[in-house]
Design an enzyme around this catalytic site. Structure first.
Site, PDB file in Angstrom:
ATOM      1  N   ASN A   1       0.867  -1.260   0.142  1.00 22.23           N
ATOM      2  CA  ASN A   1      -0.111  -0.027  -0.191  1.00 22.23           C
ATOM      3  C   ASN A   1       1.013   1.294   0.236  1.00 22.23           C
ATOM      4  O   ASN A   1       2.221   1.210  -0.090  1.00 22.23           O
ATOM      5  CB  ASN A   1      -0.877  -0.128   1.069  1.00 22.23           C
ATOM      6  CG  ASN A   1      -0.118  -0.268   2.655  1.00 22.23           C
ATOM      7  OD1 ASN A   1       0.385   0.987   2.652  1.00 22.23           O
ATOM      8  ND2 ASN A   1      -0.196  -1.347   3.207  1.00 22.23           N
TER       9      ASN A   1
ATOM     10  N   PHE B   1      -4.589   2.832  14.605  1.00 18.17           N
ATOM     11  CA  PHE B   1      -4.975   3.936  13.732  1.00 18.17           C
ATOM     12  C   PHE B   1      -5.845   3.177  12.765  1.00 18.17           C
ATOM     13  O   PHE B   1      -5.841   2.236  12.468  1.00 18.17           O
ATOM     14  CB  PHE B   1      -3.703   4.085  12.849  1.00 18.17           C
ATOM     15  CG  PHE B   1      -2.635   5.346  13.632  1.00 18.17           C
ATOM     16  CD1 PHE B   1      -2.563   6.322  12.646  1.00 18.17           C
ATOM     17  CD2 PHE B   1      -2.275   5.263  14.748  1.00 18.17           C
ATOM     18  CE1 PHE B   1      -1.917   7.720  13.438  1.00 18.17           C
ATOM     19  CE2 PHE B   1      -1.655   6.203  15.387  1.00 18.17           C
ATOM     20  CZ  PHE B   1      -1.274   7.291  14.771  1.00 18.17           C
TER      21      PHE B   1
END
Length: 408
Positions: free
Chosen positions: A216, A331
């Site tokens: 990613n 997160f």
């Protein structure tokens, strides 16, 4: 003789100015009292419009001084003695008017009289409208105060009660507290000394074959900044990093990994820890099989099918494990309904906080700025956009406050 870096039995004279940010002084007092610092409050007439003498007195466990011409106060102490009764004088919020009068050497109320009469170090925490802060008159006053030895904390950049955005926002209580403790001790405040922290950062890379990976866009910048900020507050930090080129922060132990399974193993090896901050963007899936050679494109043939299997859930594993850290923070990088997804993730993973951010905005992934919300069981705290380094410092201060008995 008191050891260097300790602050017990030290005293702060806190002058609370008139501004909407005055409410932050109540949390500041609580943080200081939690570190053994005595706080003697002075409340200006304008300040009393925003906080009450009763709330200040209750938190400070001391009398609130308000009137220059109080017969009782003058008989018991006197403003000259009061001005020199502390190790540090703190003005928070320091309004444009209060700073201007102090810079000019005026003494027309108790606050300015104390500032003129004191031989104690002075710290001011500015808070005002952005145009007031940037006005040439205010900037002249700032230079005068600094040349007189006054130390400033802030202001920060952010949204204000007036609806404008820019420099002028009062620093957060944890930031002010750290500056006060540093000034009192003569050494940097290290509230996380003796604590062990685990931080994950960057992407993971899941091999498809010897050439290709599933990964990613995470740069690792935010996680690396958080690791550095925790180390700066004294924590013993292990940073488990995916494949990124970021430099290792000072004082941080770094473990490099590639896959999600390698990251989990490194995290478990770093336990026990007091703090875990899972910033890494871990791949949810990996190829069920990794080809031994490069998968070749064949003319006219359909693309190969890649069967995926689920990766281990590092955040949930740490949250529910036998060696669970005291504070576990995850997160949530989302592109839509960010806070809804963050609340669901908080419940699903079993962690204490979720730091949510909208990564659909250009420049967040790989950039230097971030806008986050802190989602806890008590509610949502929305932070203004700031450099990732500032987000990291603020989060580290909030972690330190939580572990010392401050706001969860």
């Amino acid at each position: 003789m008191e050891a260097a870096g300790t602050v017990s039995d030290r005293r702060v004279l806190l002058i609370v100015g008139g501004g909407i940010a005055a409410y932050k002084c109540l949390e500041l007092v609580r943080l200081l009292r939690g570190r053994g610092v005595a706080v003697r409050p002075v409340l200006t007439e304008a300040g009393s419009k925003f906080v009450t003498p009763l709330s200040l007195a209750a938190l400070c466990e001391d009398k609130v001084h308000t009137d220059l011409f109080s017969l009782t106060d003058e008989a018991e102490m006197g403003h000259i003695r009061l001005s020199r009764s502390a190790d540090l004088v703190v003005v928070a919020p320091a309004t444009a008017d209060l700073m201007a009068r102090a810079a000019a050497g005026l003494a027309n109320d108790l606050a300015t009289t104390l500032l003129l009469a004191t031989d104690t170090p002075v710290m001011m925490v500015p808070a005002m409208n952005v145009r007031m802060w940037t006005h040439p008159a205010t900037q002249r006053n700032v230079k005068t105060l600094q040349s007189d030895g006054v130390r400033l904390v802030g202001p920060e950049v952010g949204d204000m009660a007036c609806g404008e955005t820019g420099p002028g926002r009062m620093a957060e209580p944890a930031t002010i507290c750290a500056a006060i403790l540093e000034a009192l001790s003569g050494a940097p405040d290290r509230p996380l000394a003796g604590r062990r922290a685990l931080v994950t950062a960057g992407p993971t890379a899941e091999p498809v074959d010897p050439v290709r990976v599933l990964t990613n866009r995470s740069s690792g910048k935010q996680g690396f900044a958080i690791a550095g900020a925790l180390a700066a507050l004294g924590a013993d930090v292990t940073l488990v990093a995916g494949p990124v080129a970021e430099p290792t922060p000072a004082g941080v132990r770094r473990v490099d990994v590639e896959t999600a399974r390698e990251m989990l193993a490194a995290c478990e090896a770093a336990l026990p820890a007091d703090i875990a901050v899972c910033v890494a963007a871990v791949a949810d899936w990996r190829p069920a099989e990794v080809a031994s050679g490069k998968t070749k494109k064949v003319a006219g043939a359909p693309p190969p099918e890649i069967r995926l299997v689920e990766n281990p859930d590092i955040l949930a594993t740490l949250s529910r494990g036998a060696d669970r850290p005291t504070l576990v923070i995850g997160f949530a990088a989302e592109t839509e309904t960010v806070e809804d997804h963050a609340r669901a993730k908080l419940a699903r993973k079993g962690c204490d906080w979720i730091v949510a951010n909208d990564v659909s905005r250009p420049g967040v992934m790989g950039g230097t700025e971030n806008t986050v919300s802190i989602v806890t069981g008590e509610g949502i705290e929305r932070w203004e956009e700031a450099p990732k380094a500032e987000v990291a410092r603020r989060l580290a201060s909030r972690i330190a406050a939580a572990l010392s008995g401050g706001a969860p």
